[in-house]
Design a protein around this motif. Structure first.
Motif, PDB file in Angstrom:
ATOM      1  N   LEU A  95       0.830  -1.185   0.000  1.00 32.10           N
ATOM      2  CA  LEU A  95       0.000   0.000   0.000  1.00 32.10           C
ATOM      3  C   LEU A  95       0.872   1.245   0.000  1.00 32.10           C
ATOM      4  CD1 LEU A  95      -2.872   1.238   0.403  1.00 32.10           C
ATOM      5  CD2 LEU A  95      -2.411   1.121   2.854  1.00 32.10           C
ATOM      6  N   VAL A  96       0.552   2.186  -0.879  1.00 31.35           N
ATOM      7  CA  VAL A  96       1.218   3.487  -0.903  1.00 31.35           C
ATOM      8  C   VAL A  96       0.125   4.537  -0.871  1.00 31.35           C
ATOM      9  CG1 VAL A  96       2.689   5.077  -2.187  1.00 31.35           C
ATOM     10  CG2 VAL A  96       3.160   2.618  -2.257  1.00 31.35           C
ATOM     11  N   LYS A  97       0.225   5.453   0.086  1.00 30.22           N
ATOM     12  CA  LYS A  97      -0.748   6.541   0.176  1.00 30.22           C
ATOM     13  C   LYS A  97      -0.025   7.834   0.468  1.00 30.22           C
ATOM     14  CE  LYS A  97      -5.002   4.249   1.493  1.00 30.22           C
ATOM     15  NZ  LYS A  97      -6.205   4.326   2.306  1.00 30.22           N
ATOM     16  N   ILE A  98      -0.551   8.910  -0.113  1.00 27.51           N
ATOM     17  CA  ILE A  98      -0.072  10.245   0.210  1.00 27.51           C
ATOM     18  C   ILE A  98      -1.268  11.029   0.727  1.00 27.51           C
ATOM     19  CG2 ILE A  98       0.921  12.396  -0.656  1.00 27.51           C
ATOM     20  CD1 ILE A  98       2.403  10.769  -2.750  1.00 27.51           C
ATOM     21  N   TYR A  99      -1.094  11.560   1.928  1.00 28.87           N
ATOM     22  CA  TYR A  99      -2.126  12.369   2.564  1.00 28.87           C
ATOM     23  C   TYR A  99      -1.639  13.813   2.616  1.00 28.87           C
ATOM     24  CZ  TYR A  99      -3.799   7.875   4.384  1.00 28.87           C
ATOM     25  OH  TYR A  99      -4.255   6.595   4.517  1.00 28.87           O
ATOM     26  N   GLY A 100      -2.568  14.738   2.567  1.00 23.30           N
ATOM     27  CA  GLY A 100      -2.200  16.142   2.657  1.00 23.30           C
ATOM     28  C   GLY A 100      -3.138  16.915   3.554  1.00 23.30           C
ATOM     29  N   ARG A 101      -2.614  17.982   4.087  1.00 22.29           N
ATOM     30  CA  ARG A 101      -3.420  18.918   4.871  1.00 22.29           C
ATOM     31  C   ARG A 101      -3.084  20.313   4.368  1.00 22.29           C
ATOM     32  NH1 ARG A 101      -3.412  18.258  11.109  1.00 22.29           N
ATOM     33  NH2 ARG A 101      -4.998  16.728  10.608  1.00 22.29           N
ATOM     34  N   SER A 102      -4.134  21.112   4.162  1.00 26.33           N
ATOM     35  CA  SER A 102      -3.974  22.459   3.625  1.00 26.33           C
ATOM     36  C   SER A 102      -4.371  23.492   4.657  1.00 26.33           C
ATOM     37  CB  SER A 102      -4.840  22.646   2.381  1.00 26.33           C
ATOM     38  OG  SER A 102      -4.523  21.690   1.402  1.00 26.33           O
ATOM     39  N   ASP A 103      -3.856  24.710   4.473  1.00 31.84           N
ATOM     40  CA  ASP A 103      -4.287  25.814   5.325  1.00 31.84           C
ATOM     41  C   ASP A 103      -5.566  26.421   4.747  1.00 31.84           C
ATOM     42  OD1 ASP A 103      -3.512  27.379   3.148  1.00 31.84           O
ATOM     43  OD2 ASP A 103      -1.738  28.194   4.134  1.00 31.84           O
ATOM     44  N   ASN A 104      -6.020  27.516   5.310  1.00 29.62           N
ATOM     45  CA  ASN A 104      -7.270  28.148   4.868  1.00 29.62           C
ATOM     46  C   ASN A 104      -7.183  28.699   3.452  1.00 29.62           C
ATOM     47  OD1 ASN A 104      -8.450  27.559   7.316  1.00 29.62           O
ATOM     48  ND2 ASN A 104      -7.919  29.529   8.228  1.00 29.62           N
ATOM     49  N   ASN A 105      -5.972  28.929   2.951  1.00 35.20           N
ATOM     50  CA  ASN A 105      -5.782  29.449   1.594  1.00 35.20           C
ATOM     51  C   ASN A 105      -5.618  28.344   0.558  1.00 35.20           C
ATOM     52  OD1 ASN A 105      -5.856  32.125   2.542  1.00 35.20           O
ATOM     53  ND2 ASN A 105      -3.695  31.986   3.120  1.00 35.20           N
ATOM     54  N   HIS A 107      -3.163  26.124   0.502  1.00 34.09           N
ATOM     55  CA  HIS A 107      -1.761  25.735   0.332  1.00 34.09           C
ATOM     56  C   HIS A 107      -1.477  24.480   1.154  1.00 34.09           C
ATOM     57  CE1 HIS A 107      -1.493  30.193  -0.394  1.00 34.09           C
ATOM     58  NE2 HIS A 107      -1.082  29.668  -1.539  1.00 34.09           N
ATOM     59  N   ILE A 108      -0.803  23.536   0.554  1.00 34.06           N
ATOM     60  CA  ILE A 108      -0.450  22.309   1.260  1.00 34.06           C
ATOM     61  C   ILE A 108       0.600  22.647   2.316  1.00 34.06           C
ATOM     62  CG2 ILE A 108       0.551  20.008   1.066  1.00 34.06           C
ATOM     63  CD1 ILE A 108      -0.505  19.974  -1.828  1.00 34.06           C
ATOM     64  N   THR A 109       0.323  22.295   3.562  1.00 30.92           N
ATOM     65  CA  THR A 109       1.246  22.591   4.660  1.00 30.92           C
ATOM     66  C   THR A 109       1.861  21.330   5.269  1.00 30.92           C
ATOM     67  OG1 THR A 109      -0.580  22.616   6.232  1.00 30.92           O
ATOM     68  CG2 THR A 109       0.060  24.732   5.263  1.00 30.92           C
ATOM     69  N   THR A 110       1.204  20.199   5.083  1.00 31.28           N
ATOM     70  CA  THR A 110       1.722  18.943   5.621  1.00 31.28           C
ATOM     71  C   THR A 110       1.414  17.819   4.643  1.00 31.28           C
ATOM     72  OG1 THR A 110       1.219  19.708   7.857  1.00 31.28           O
ATOM     73  CG2 THR A 110       1.714  17.378   7.600  1.00 31.28           C
ATOM     74  N   VAL A 128       5.712  21.961   5.603  1.00 22.49           N
ATOM     75  CA  VAL A 128       6.150  23.001   4.680  1.00 22.49           C
ATOM     76  C   VAL A 128       5.275  24.235   4.810  1.00 22.49           C
ATOM     77  CG1 VAL A 128       7.051  21.393   2.971  1.00 22.49           C
ATOM     78  CG2 VAL A 128       4.690  22.077   2.862  1.00 22.49           C
ATOM     79  N   ASP A 129       5.752  25.326   4.183  1.00 25.98           N
ATOM     80  CA  ASP A 129       4.907  26.506   4.053  1.00 25.98           C
ATOM     81  C   ASP A 129       3.911  26.276   2.925  1.00 25.98           C
ATOM     82  OD1 ASP A 129       6.182  27.927   6.082  1.00 25.98           O
ATOM     83  OD2 ASP A 129       7.735  28.622   4.713  1.00 25.98           O
ATOM     84  N   ASP A 130       4.376  25.713   1.827  1.00 31.64           N
ATOM     85  CA  ASP A 130       3.560  25.379   0.667  1.00 31.64           C
ATOM     86  C   ASP A 130       4.426  24.499  -0.222  1.00 31.64           C
ATOM     87  OD1 ASP A 130       1.543  25.286  -1.212  1.00 31.64           O
ATOM     88  OD2 ASP A 130       1.993  27.234  -2.084  1.00 31.64           O
ATOM     89  N   ILE A 131       3.862  23.429  -0.755  1.00 33.63           N
ATOM     90  CA  ILE A 131       4.661  22.511  -1.561  1.00 33.63           C
ATOM     91  C   ILE A 131       3.817  21.954  -2.696  1.00 33.63           C
ATOM     92  CG2 ILE A 131       4.136  20.464  -0.197  1.00 33.63           C
ATOM     93  CD1 ILE A 131       7.108  19.648  -0.598  1.00 33.63           C
ATOM     94  N   SER A 132       4.456  21.727  -3.829  1.00 31.11           N
ATOM     95  CA  SER A 132       3.778  21.073  -4.942  1.00 31.11           C
ATOM     96  C   SER A 132       4.047  19.577  -4.851  1.00 31.11           C
ATOM     97  CB  SER A 132       4.302  21.615  -6.276  1.00 31.11           C
ATOM     98  OG  SER A 132       5.642  21.209  -6.466  1.00 31.11           O
ATOM     99  N   LEU A 133       3.243  18.792  -5.533  1.00 32.69           N
ATOM    100  CA  LEU A 133       3.450  17.339  -5.510  1.00 32.69           C
ATOM    101  C   LEU A 133       4.770  16.949  -6.151  1.00 32.69           C
ATOM    102  CD1 LEU A 133      -0.106  15.916  -6.180  1.00 32.69           C
ATOM    103  CD2 LEU A 133       1.156  16.005  -4.049  1.00 32.69           C
ATOM    104  N   SER A 134       5.226  17.688  -7.169  1.00 39.13           N
ATOM    105  CA  SER A 134       6.509  17.356  -7.798  1.00 39.13           C
ATOM    106  C   SER A 134       7.662  17.615  -6.830  1.00 39.13           C
ATOM    107  CB  SER A 134       6.708  18.131  -9.095  1.00 39.13           C
ATOM    108  OG  SER A 134       6.715  19.521  -8.853  1.00 39.13           O
ATOM    109  N   ASP A 135       7.558  18.699  -6.037  1.00 40.45           N
ATOM    110  CA  ASP A 135       8.588  18.957  -5.017  1.00 40.45           C
ATOM    111  C   ASP A 135       8.570  17.858  -3.960  1.00 40.45           C
ATOM    112  OD1 ASP A 135       9.379  21.260  -6.283  1.00 40.45           O
ATOM    113  OD2 ASP A 135       8.212  22.592  -4.976  1.00 40.45           O
ATOM    114  N   ALA A 136       7.385  17.431  -3.587  1.00 37.82           N
ATOM    115  CA  ALA A 136       7.267  16.362  -2.578  1.00 37.82           C
ATOM    116  C   ALA A 136       7.870  15.065  -3.103  1.00 37.82           C
ATOM    117  CB  ALA A 136       5.800  16.148  -2.208  1.00 37.82           C
TER     118      ALA A 136
END
Length: 142
Positions: A95-105, A107-110, A128-136
């Protein structure tokens, strides 16, 4: 009666919080077990490795023990509650999963990246402050 209602409302967040397993608790739990490895990279270390400068921290837990994998899977499920599933792949029991959490704007923060099979598992949390999936994805290949 009003006091009872107010007291109940004030205690609800503490009760809910008490049931959650935080990532820090996961690190603490698995860092002391055999066949488990934890890695914590600070922003300064990541910058010295020429990794994205907007990353605050990277923490990884690796479990390579049949004895601990079931509880690890359960703990990771509890930690990722409240995160959005961004990617999920199940290939022959791995199993491979990617989870994300965003701020109110928005932007992905975790990001939490999870890979689990029947005998081993890895979970990586990227703050992070904000990250793209390619950076991740470039971080995960470090």
């Amino acid at each position: 009666m009003k006091r009872l209602i107010i007291l109940t409302l004030l205690c609800l967040p503490m009760v809910a919080r008490g049931q959650d397993v935080t990532f820090a608790e996961l690190v603490e739990k698995y860092s002391s077990l055999q066949h488990c490895t934890t890695i914590e990279l600070s922003k300064q270390m990541l910058q010295s490795m020429d990794v994205q400068s907007d990353i605050d921290s990277l923490v990884a837990i690796s479990v390579e023990s049949d004895e601990h994998i079931a509880s690890f899977r359960d703990d990771v499920t509890r930690v990722t509650t409240g995160y959005s599933t961004m990617l999920s792949v199940n290939n022959s029991g791995e199993l491979v999963k990617i989870y994300g959490r965003s701020d109110n704007n928005g932007h992905i923060t975790t990001l939490i990246v999870v890979t689990i099979s029947s005998s081993e598992g890895v979970v990586v949390m990227i703050k992070v402050d904000d990250i793209s999936l390619s950076d991740a994805s470039s971080l995960i290949s470090l």
